[in-house]
Write a protein that holds these residues in place. Structure first.
Motif, PDB file in Angstrom:
ATOM      1  N   SER A 257       0.720  -1.141   0.152  1.00 39.52           N
ATOM      2  CA  SER A 257       0.088  -0.036   0.119  1.00 39.52           C
ATOM      3  C   SER A 257       0.886   1.349  -0.027  1.00 39.52           C
ATOM      4  CB  SER A 257      -0.948   0.119   1.188  1.00 39.52           C
ATOM      5  OG  SER A 257      -0.305  -0.215   2.325  1.00 39.52           O
ATOM      6  N   ASP A 258       2.274   1.134   0.145  1.00 36.98           N
ATOM      7  CA  ASP A 258       3.031   2.400   0.130  1.00 36.98           C
ATOM      8  C   ASP A 258       2.923   2.931  -1.293  1.00 36.98           C
ATOM      9  OD1 ASP A 258       3.376   1.754   2.847  1.00 36.98           O
ATOM     10  OD2 ASP A 258       5.339   0.857   2.566  1.00 36.98           O
ATOM     11  N   ARG A 259       3.369   4.284  -1.328  1.00 37.96           N
ATOM     12  CA  ARG A 259       3.576   4.791  -2.548  1.00 37.96           C
ATOM     13  C   ARG A 259       4.900   4.417  -3.233  1.00 37.96           C
ATOM     14  NH1 ARG A 259       4.511  11.209  -3.094  1.00 37.96           N
ATOM     15  NH2 ARG A 259       6.582  10.689  -2.346  1.00 37.96           N
ATOM     16  N   PHE A 260       4.618   4.042  -4.721  1.00 33.02           N
ATOM     17  CA  PHE A 260       5.899   3.543  -5.365  1.00 33.02           C
ATOM     18  C   PHE A 260       7.125   4.686  -5.506  1.00 33.02           C
ATOM     19  CE2 PHE A 260       8.029   3.211  -9.435  1.00 33.02           C
ATOM     20  CZ  PHE A 260       8.461   1.736  -9.163  1.00 33.02           C
ATOM     21  N   ARG A 261       8.153   4.136  -4.863  1.00 32.66           N
ATOM     22  CA  ARG A 261       9.375   5.063  -5.314  1.00 32.66           C
ATOM     23  C   ARG A 261      10.415   4.287  -6.080  1.00 32.66           C
ATOM     24  NH1 ARG A 261       9.297   9.095  -1.382  1.00 32.66           N
ATOM     25  NH2 ARG A 261       7.725   8.565   0.389  1.00 32.66           N
ATOM     26  N   LEU A 262      10.823   4.769  -7.006  1.00 35.50           N
ATOM     27  CA  LEU A 262      11.834   4.439  -8.160  1.00 35.50           C
ATOM     28  C   LEU A 262      13.039   3.964  -7.575  1.00 35.50           C
ATOM     29  CD1 LEU A 262      12.245   3.247 -11.056  1.00 35.50           C
ATOM     30  CD2 LEU A 262      13.028   5.631 -11.579  1.00 35.50           C
ATOM     31  N   GLY A 263      13.861   5.151  -6.925  1.00 37.33           N
ATOM     32  CA  GLY A 263      14.943   4.729  -6.017  1.00 37.33           C
ATOM     33  C   GLY A 263      14.864   3.323  -5.206  1.00 37.33           C
ATOM     34  N   ALA A 264      13.812   3.309  -4.382  1.00 34.89           N
ATOM     35  CA  ALA A 264      13.883   2.344  -3.424  1.00 34.89           C
ATOM     36  C   ALA A 264      13.703   0.745  -4.178  1.00 34.89           C
ATOM     37  CB  ALA A 264      12.613   2.434  -2.495  1.00 34.89           C
ATOM     38  N   PHE A 265      12.720   0.946  -5.102  1.00 33.30           N
ATOM     39  CA  PHE A 265      12.617  -0.100  -6.071  1.00 33.30           C
ATOM     40  C   PHE A 265      13.760  -0.682  -6.662  1.00 33.30           C
ATOM     41  CE2 PHE A 265      11.686  -1.921 -10.432  1.00 33.30           C
ATOM     42  CZ  PHE A 265      11.025  -2.943  -9.938  1.00 33.30           C
ATOM     43  N   LEU A 266      14.613   0.134  -7.282  1.00 34.05           N
ATOM     44  CA  LEU A 266      15.935  -0.309  -7.950  1.00 34.05           C
ATOM     45  C   LEU A 266      16.991  -0.722  -6.968  1.00 34.05           C
ATOM     46  CD1 LEU A 266      16.274   2.585 -10.386  1.00 34.05           C
ATOM     47  CD2 LEU A 266      15.574   0.115 -10.874  1.00 34.05           C
ATOM     48  N   HIS A 267      16.704  -0.195  -5.651  1.00 33.16           N
ATOM     49  CA  HIS A 267      17.808  -0.375  -4.576  1.00 33.16           C
ATOM     50  C   HIS A 267      17.398  -1.864  -3.877  1.00 33.16           C
ATOM     51  CE1 HIS A 267      19.604  -0.413  -0.621  1.00 33.16           C
ATOM     52  NE2 HIS A 267      20.593   0.071  -1.170  1.00 33.16           N
ATOM     53  N   SER A 268      16.245  -2.390  -4.047  1.00 35.92           N
ATOM     54  CA  SER A 268      15.660  -3.777  -3.629  1.00 35.92           C
ATOM     55  C   SER A 268      16.336  -4.543  -4.407  1.00 35.92           C
ATOM     56  CB  SER A 268      14.076  -3.739  -3.834  1.00 35.92           C
ATOM     57  OG  SER A 268      13.656  -3.814  -5.064  1.00 35.92           O
ATOM     58  N   PHE A 269      16.991  -4.419  -5.541  1.00 37.70           N
ATOM     59  CA  PHE A 269      17.714  -5.579  -6.320  1.00 37.70           C
ATOM     60  C   PHE A 269      19.054  -5.851  -5.904  1.00 37.70           C
ATOM     61  CE2 PHE A 269      14.127  -4.301  -9.017  1.00 37.70           C
ATOM     62  CZ  PHE A 269      13.771  -5.710  -9.615  1.00 37.70           C
ATOM     63  N   LEU A 270      19.590  -4.782  -5.197  1.00 39.74           N
ATOM     64  CA  LEU A 270      20.851  -4.939  -4.451  1.00 39.74           C
ATOM     65  C   LEU A 270      20.991  -5.841  -3.227  1.00 39.74           C
ATOM     66  CD1 LEU A 270      23.815  -4.347  -4.725  1.00 39.74           C
ATOM     67  CD2 LEU A 270      23.539  -2.062  -3.334  1.00 39.74           C
ATOM     68  N   ILE A 271      21.461  -6.982  -3.179  1.00 38.48           N
ATOM     69  CA  ILE A 271      21.667  -7.611  -2.111  1.00 38.48           C
ATOM     70  C   ILE A 271      23.007  -7.756  -1.532  1.00 38.48           C
ATOM     71  CG2 ILE A 271      21.390 -10.307  -1.358  1.00 38.48           C
ATOM     72  CD1 ILE A 271      19.349 -10.715  -3.512  1.00 38.48           C
ATOM     73  N   ASP A 272      23.041  -7.177  -0.202  1.00 39.00           N
ATOM     74  CA  ASP A 272      24.376  -7.213   0.307  1.00 39.00           C
ATOM     75  C   ASP A 272      25.139  -8.195   0.309  1.00 39.00           C
ATOM     76  OD1 ASP A 272      26.540  -6.365   1.867  1.00 39.00           O
ATOM     77  OD2 ASP A 272      25.601  -5.746   3.578  1.00 39.00           O
ATOM     78  N   PRO A 273      26.424  -8.337  -0.389  1.00 41.76           N
ATOM     79  CA  PRO A 273      27.199  -9.629  -0.589  1.00 41.76           C
ATOM     80  C   PRO A 273      27.844 -10.056   0.662  1.00 41.76           C
ATOM     81  CG  PRO A 273      28.320  -7.640  -1.680  1.00 41.76           C
ATOM     82  CD  PRO A 273      27.033  -7.308  -1.157  1.00 41.76           C
ATOM     83  N   ARG A 274      28.087  -9.108   1.758  1.00 43.37           N
ATOM     84  CA  ARG A 274      28.627  -9.335   2.995  1.00 43.37           C
ATOM     85  C   ARG A 274      27.538 -10.018   3.855  1.00 43.37           C
ATOM     86  NH1 ARG A 274      30.082  -3.301   4.259  1.00 43.37           N
ATOM     87  NH2 ARG A 274      27.981  -3.161   3.490  1.00 43.37           N
ATOM     88  N   ALA A 275      26.294  -9.822   3.718  1.00 39.69           N
ATOM     89  CA  ALA A 275      25.461 -10.473   4.321  1.00 39.69           C
ATOM     90  C   ALA A 275      24.951 -11.685   3.872  1.00 39.69           C
ATOM     91  CB  ALA A 275      24.397  -9.560   4.756  1.00 39.69           C
ATOM     92  N   HIS A 276      25.055 -11.861   2.584  1.00 42.18           N
ATOM     93  CA  HIS A 276      24.440 -12.892   1.714  1.00 42.18           C
ATOM     94  C   HIS A 276      25.295 -13.322   0.775  1.00 42.18           C
ATOM     95  CE1 HIS A 276      20.670 -11.971   3.617  1.00 42.18           C
ATOM     96  NE2 HIS A 276      20.679 -10.543   3.074  1.00 42.18           N
ATOM     97  N   ARG A 277      26.481 -13.779   1.314  1.00 40.62           N
ATOM     98  CA  ARG A 277      27.519 -14.168   0.295  1.00 40.62           C
ATOM     99  C   ARG A 277      27.366 -15.518  -0.455  1.00 40.62           C
ATOM    100  NH1 ARG A 277      33.256 -15.966   3.000  1.00 40.62           N
ATOM    101  NH2 ARG A 277      31.887 -17.487   4.093  1.00 40.62           N
ATOM    102  N   ASN A 278      26.479 -16.516   0.217  1.00 41.06           N
ATOM    103  CA  ASN A 278      26.282 -17.629  -0.405  1.00 41.06           C
ATOM    104  C   ASN A 278      25.298 -17.356  -1.439  1.00 41.06           C
ATOM    105  OD1 ASN A 278      27.774 -19.259   1.053  1.00 41.06           O
ATOM    106  ND2 ASN A 278      26.221 -19.474   2.547  1.00 41.06           N
ATOM    107  N   PHE A 279      24.494 -16.532  -1.544  1.00 39.44           N
ATOM    108  CA  PHE A 279      23.511 -16.081  -2.616  1.00 39.44           C
ATOM    109  C   PHE A 279      23.969 -15.804  -3.813  1.00 39.44           C
ATOM    110  CE2 PHE A 279      20.942 -13.088  -4.925  1.00 39.44           C
ATOM    111  CZ  PHE A 279      19.569 -13.703  -5.252  1.00 39.44           C
ATOM    112  N   TYR A 280      25.328 -15.083  -3.956  1.00 38.92           N
ATOM    113  CA  TYR A 280      26.042 -14.829  -4.974  1.00 38.92           C
ATOM    114  C   TYR A 280      26.527 -15.969  -5.699  1.00 38.92           C
ATOM    115  CZ  TYR A 280      25.253  -9.808  -4.446  1.00 38.92           C
ATOM    116  OH  TYR A 280      24.436  -8.619  -4.507  1.00 38.92           O
ATOM    117  N   TRP A 281      26.929 -17.051  -4.847  1.00 39.34           N
ATOM    118  CA  TRP A 281      27.452 -18.301  -5.152  1.00 39.34           C
ATOM    119  C   TRP A 281      26.349 -18.810  -6.033  1.00 39.34           C
ATOM    120  CZ3 TRP A 281      32.203 -18.779  -6.217  1.00 39.34           C
ATOM    121  CH2 TRP A 281      33.275 -18.412  -5.384  1.00 39.34           C
ATOM    122  N   VAL A 282      25.197 -18.874  -5.573  1.00 40.11           N
ATOM    123  CA  VAL A 282      23.953 -19.457  -6.128  1.00 40.11           C
ATOM    124  C   VAL A 282      23.932 -18.928  -7.583  1.00 40.11           C
ATOM    125  CG1 VAL A 282      21.445 -19.736  -6.045  1.00 40.11           C
ATOM    126  CG2 VAL A 282      22.592 -20.392  -4.210  1.00 40.11           C
TER     127      VAL A 282
END
Length: 210
Positions: free
Chosen positions: A119-144
């Motif tokens: 229900s929140d208002r769409f924000r382009l910057g936040a939407f694009l930032h959601s695709f960035l997954i912190d490699p330090r916190a989720h290192r195994n995800f990048y191996w996947v």
């Protein structure tokens, strides 16, 4: 998800004019457009498992999702073998469109709780930032991601040329009829492997099985 599926259906219909002739450039654009919407639909559809299935049942649900995907591949290849003729793709395309419409109606009938922040208002910057997954916190995800890339390079680089291989190397007269049967038979053996893999993953862990 419904809008994406409608867009993918429209993209599928755009391939019909290339029945017997057409511009290779426009054909590439049409294929890329179809792949874009197909992946949009696939991303939303994959999200149904964590959204509507309890956490303890998610491995089994993922296994059945894989089984249904394989079953769809088998049915799709049978349908291609039955309806497609070289230079005449209209019947095959309209058949897939009809199946997509039925599957869309079934999917839309599933009750899904609203996503957090819907229900929140769409924000382009936040939407694009959601695709960035912190490699330090989720290192195994990048191996996947890396292994997924290598796996798809191996699979799709071969599948793309199978039709030409059957015709030019093996000498099959009607490869467009043989290839669906070949892929369908191969997919059939993947069904017991999917269910067995789920049981082994529950016992030994997903990472060890992979």
């Amino acid at each position: 998800g419904g809008n994406y599926q409608i867009a993918s259906i429209t993209a599928l219909l755009l391939l019909i004019p290339f029945d017997a002739c057409g511009s290779i450039g426009l054909y590439v654009v049409a294929i890329i457009n179809l792949q874009f919407w197909w992946n949009m639909v696939s991303g939303a559809y994959a999200g149904l498992v964590p959204d509507v299935v309890p956490e303890q049942d998610q491995p089994t649900a993922s296994g059945w999702l894989n089984v249904m995907t394989i079953a769809g591949t088998i049915v799709g290849n049978i349908l291609v073998a039955a309806t497609y003729r070289s230079g005449h793709a209209t019947t095959a395309m309209t058949s897939f469109v009809a199946i997509s419409v039925v599957c869309l109606c079934l999917t839309l009938s599933v009750h899904e709780p609203p996503s957090r922040g819907a229900s929140d208002r769409f924000r382009l910057g936040a939407f694009l930032h959601s695709f960035l997954i912190d490699p330090r916190a989720h290192r195994n995800f990048y191996w996947v991601l890396v292994t997924r890339l290598l796996s798809n390079m191996g699979v799709w680089s071969v599948l793309t040329f199978l039709l030409s291989y059957l015709q030019d190397v093996i000498g099959v007269e009607r490869p467009e009829q043989v290839l669906p049967m070949l892929l369908g038979a191969g997919a059939l053996f993947a069904i017991p492997a999917s269910m067995w893999g789920v049981r082994l993953a529950d016992r030994h862990g997903i990472v060890r099985i992979v």
